[in-house]
Design a protein around this motif. Structure first.
Motif, PDB file in Angstrom:
ATOM      1  N   ASP A   1      10.318  60.759 166.692  1.00 21.34           N
ATOM      2  CA  ASP A   1      10.119  59.918 165.509  1.00 21.34           C
ATOM      3  C   ASP A   1      10.782  58.542 165.689  1.00 21.34           C
ATOM      4  O   ASP A   1      11.323  57.973 164.745  1.00 21.34           O
ATOM      5  N   ALA A   2      10.732  58.009 166.915  1.00 27.68           N
ATOM      6  CA  ALA A   2      11.477  56.791 167.261  1.00 27.68           C
ATOM      7  C   ALA A   2      11.098  55.588 166.410  1.00 27.68           C
ATOM      8  O   ALA A   2      11.975  54.798 166.040  1.00 27.68           O
ATOM      9  N   ILE A   3       9.827  55.418 166.091  1.00 23.64           N
ATOM     10  CA  ILE A   3       9.408  54.233 165.329  1.00 23.64           C
ATOM     11  C   ILE A   3      10.103  54.211 163.966  1.00 23.64           C
ATOM     12  O   ILE A   3      10.724  53.224 163.573  1.00 23.64           O
ATOM     13  N   ARG A   4      10.020  55.307 163.253  1.00 25.64           N
ATOM     14  CA  ARG A   4      10.640  55.377 161.926  1.00 25.64           C
ATOM     15  C   ARG A   4      12.161  55.315 162.020  1.00 25.64           C
ATOM     16  O   ARG A   4      12.821  54.655 161.213  1.00 25.64           O
ATOM     17  N   GLN A   5      12.731  55.977 163.024  1.00 27.70           N
ATOM     18  CA  GLN A   5      14.190  55.950 163.197  1.00 27.70           C
ATOM     19  C   GLN A   5      14.690  54.522 163.411  1.00 27.70           C
ATOM     20  O   GLN A   5      15.672  54.099 162.802  1.00 27.70           O
ATOM     21  N   VAL A   6      14.025  53.786 164.297  1.00 28.84           N
ATOM     22  CA  VAL A   6      14.427  52.405 164.585  1.00 28.84           C
ATOM     23  C   VAL A   6      14.292  51.543 163.345  1.00 28.84           C
ATOM     24  O   VAL A   6      15.187  50.762 163.008  1.00 28.84           O
ATOM     25  N   ARG A   7      13.165  51.660 162.644  1.00 30.90           N
ATOM     26  CA  ARG A   7      12.968  50.846 161.438  1.00 30.90           C
ATOM     27  C   ARG A   7      14.054  51.131 160.409  1.00 30.90           C
ATOM     28  O   ARG A   7      14.559  50.212 159.754  1.00 30.90           O
ATOM     29  N   HIS A   8      14.422  52.387 160.259  1.00 29.79           N
ATOM     30  CA  HIS A   8      15.475  52.760 159.318  1.00 29.79           C
ATOM     31  C   HIS A   8      16.814  52.135 159.732  1.00 29.79           C
ATOM     32  O   HIS A   8      17.554  51.617 158.892  1.00 29.79           O
ATOM     33  N   MET A   9      17.111  52.168 161.018  1.00 28.80           N
ATOM     34  CA  MET A   9      18.372  51.601 161.510  1.00 28.80           C
ATOM     35  C   MET A   9      18.394  50.082 161.382  1.00 28.80           C
ATOM     36  O   MET A   9      19.463  49.491 161.215  1.00 28.80           O
ATOM     37  N   MET A  10      17.224  49.441 161.481  1.00 29.45           N
ATOM     38  CA  MET A  10      17.150  47.984 161.379  1.00 29.45           C
ATOM     39  C   MET A  10      17.429  47.502 159.959  1.00 29.45           C
ATOM     40  O   MET A  10      18.026  46.449 159.780  1.00 29.45           O
ATOM     41  N   GLY A  11      16.975  48.221 158.962  1.00 30.26           N
ATOM     42  CA  GLY A  11      17.093  47.775 157.584  1.00 30.26           C
ATOM     43  C   GLY A  11      15.858  47.008 157.153  1.00 30.26           C
ATOM     44  O   GLY A  11      14.886  46.880 157.895  1.00 30.26           O
ATOM     45  N   GLU A  12      15.892  46.499 155.963  1.00 28.99           N
ATOM     46  CA  GLU A  12      14.772  45.754 155.398  1.00 28.99           C
ATOM     47  C   GLU A  12      14.585  44.425 156.137  1.00 28.99           C
ATOM     48  O   GLU A  12      15.548  43.871 156.677  1.00 28.99           O
ATOM     49  N   THR A  13      13.362  43.895 156.110  1.00 26.17           N
ATOM     50  CA  THR A  13      13.080  42.615 156.761  1.00 26.17           C
ATOM     51  C   THR A  13      14.000  41.524 156.225  1.00 26.17           C
ATOM     52  O   THR A  13      14.505  40.699 156.978  1.00 26.17           O
TER      53      THR A  13
ATOM     54  N   ALA B   1      19.187  40.437 152.911  1.00 26.69           N
ATOM     55  CA  ALA B   1      19.810  40.536 151.590  1.00 26.69           C
ATOM     56  C   ALA B   1      19.467  41.855 150.905  1.00 26.69           C
ATOM     57  O   ALA B   1      20.193  42.309 150.024  1.00 26.69           O
ATOM     58  N   GLU B   2      18.361  42.488 151.326  1.00 30.27           N
ATOM     59  CA  GLU B   2      17.945  43.759 150.745  1.00 30.27           C
ATOM     60  C   GLU B   2      18.308  44.952 151.641  1.00 30.27           C
ATOM     61  O   GLU B   2      17.960  46.090 151.335  1.00 30.27           O
ATOM     62  N   SER B   3      18.998  44.690 152.738  1.00 31.58           N
ATOM     63  CA  SER B   3      19.337  45.742 153.694  1.00 31.58           C
ATOM     64  C   SER B   3      20.691  46.362 153.370  1.00 31.58           C
ATOM     65  O   SER B   3      21.651  45.649 153.062  1.00 31.58           O
ATOM     66  N   ALA B   4      20.753  47.651 153.507  1.00 32.20           N
ATOM     67  CA  ALA B   4      21.985  48.375 153.214  1.00 32.20           C
ATOM     68  C   ALA B   4      23.038  48.116 154.287  1.00 32.20           C
ATOM     69  O   ALA B   4      22.704  47.947 155.464  1.00 32.20           O
ATOM     70  N   PRO B   5      24.312  48.087 153.889  1.00 36.88           N
ATOM     71  CA  PRO B   5      25.374  48.037 154.884  1.00 36.88           C
ATOM     72  C   PRO B   5      25.221  49.234 155.829  1.00 36.88           C
ATOM     73  O   PRO B   5      24.811  50.313 155.416  1.00 36.88           O
ATOM     74  N   GLY B   6      25.517  49.009 157.094  1.00 35.69           N
ATOM     75  CA  GLY B   6      25.335  50.055 158.094  1.00 35.69           C
ATOM     76  C   GLY B   6      24.057  49.895 158.879  1.00 35.69           C
ATOM     77  O   GLY B   6      23.931  50.429 159.975  1.00 35.69           O
ATOM     78  N   THR B   7      23.088  49.159 158.326  1.00 38.28           N
ATOM     79  CA  THR B   7      21.883  48.843 159.092  1.00 38.28           C
ATOM     80  C   THR B   7      22.167  47.586 159.914  1.00 38.28           C
ATOM     81  O   THR B   7      23.100  46.830 159.619  1.00 38.28           O
ATOM     82  N   ILE B   8      21.369  47.353 160.927  1.00 38.71           N
ATOM     83  CA  ILE B   8      21.580  46.184 161.782  1.00 38.71           C
ATOM     84  C   ILE B   8      21.457  44.898 160.973  1.00 38.71           C
ATOM     85  O   ILE B   8      22.326  44.030 161.033  1.00 38.71           O
ATOM     86  N   ARG B   9      20.404  44.784 160.187  1.00 36.60           N
ATOM     87  CA  ARG B   9      20.228  43.568 159.383  1.00 36.60           C
ATOM     88  C   ARG B   9      21.238  43.500 158.246  1.00 36.60           C
ATOM     89  O   ARG B   9      21.690  42.411 157.879  1.00 36.60           O
ATOM     90  N   GLY B  10      21.605  44.643 157.690  1.00 39.84           N
ATOM     91  CA  GLY B  10      22.606  44.666 156.631  1.00 39.84           C
ATOM     92  C   GLY B  10      23.972  44.242 157.116  1.00 39.84           C
ATOM     93  O   GLY B  10      24.750  43.634 156.380  1.00 39.84           O
ATOM     94  N   ASP B  11      24.279  44.547 158.369  1.00 38.48           N
ATOM     95  CA  ASP B  11      25.583  44.192 158.925  1.00 38.48           C
ATOM     96  C   ASP B  11      25.621  42.800 159.543  1.00 38.48           C
ATOM     97  O   ASP B  11      26.668  42.148 159.551  1.00 38.48           O
ATOM     98  N   PHE B  12      24.490  42.319 160.086  1.00 35.92           N
ATOM     99  CA  PHE B  12      24.517  41.083 160.864  1.00 35.92           C
ATOM    100  C   PHE B  12      23.630  39.966 160.334  1.00 35.92           C
ATOM    101  O   PHE B  12      23.699  38.853 160.843  1.00 35.92           O
ATOM    102  N   GLY B  13      22.776  40.232 159.361  1.00 35.13           N
ATOM    103  CA  GLY B  13      21.845  39.222 158.891  1.00 35.13           C
ATOM    104  C   GLY B  13      22.230  38.650 157.548  1.00 35.13           C
ATOM    105  O   GLY B  13      22.813  39.334 156.709  1.00 35.13           O
TER     106      GLY B  13
END
Length: 154
Positions: free
Chosen positions: A82-94, A97-109
């Motif tokens: 399930d790599a596609i969904r797993q990666v998207r979940h780890m990335m966070g929202e596009t 500002a809408e990405s949860a802390p702990g996601t890549i975008r939530g932590d770095f964007g």
């Protein structure tokens, strides 16, 4: 039930310039995904336009192409159940500002236009294969079994 699959991921120029490539790779490895292809590269105009082809004609298309060609990127192929969904979940929202802390975008964007990472869309069937084929030849992808796979999957 999940299925072993491959997905395309790219650390964008802002992520490379900020030195986040290693951290991002570590997060996917820590999750249990397997890196099967990687390429540090500069994307040219033609590849950028083809990659973002679905957005051609939209007001933000030129900005996407300009940004993705502005510096080097790290293009990668990751494999796992399930790599596609797993990666998207780890990335966070596009939008970070809408990405949860702990996601890549939530932590770095902080900004929608500088959101660090791109990954194949799990809601667009076949986008992973299309993107992998755009960036990698088949002989650039490695098939192998990791020693920890028995501990990751039933």
């Amino acid at each position: 039930m999940s299925e072993r699959e491959r997905t395309f991921v790219m650390v964008k120029p802002d992520g490379v310039q900020r030195g986040l490539t290693g951290e991002i790779i570590s997060r996917f490895e820590d999750r249990g995904l397997k890196l099967v292809g990687a390429k540090f590269m500069q994307i040219d105009q033609d590849l950028a336009e083809e990659h973002y082809g679905e957005h051609e004609g939209k007001p933000f298309f030129d900005g996407l192409v300009e940004f993705i060609t502005s510096g080097p990127v790290m293009a990668m192929v990751w494999e796992g159940d399930d790599a596609i969904r797993q990666v998207r979940h780890m990335m966070g929202e596009t939008d970070p500002a809408e990405s949860a802390p702990g996601t890549i975008r939530g932590d770095f964007g902080l900004d929608l236009g500088r959101n660090v990472i791109h990954g194949s869309d799990h809601e667009d069937p076949g986008s992973n294969e299309r993107e992998i084929d755009l960036f990698f030849d088949e002989d650039e992808l490695v098939d192998y079994e990791k020693v920890d796979e028995g501990w990751l999957y039933e």
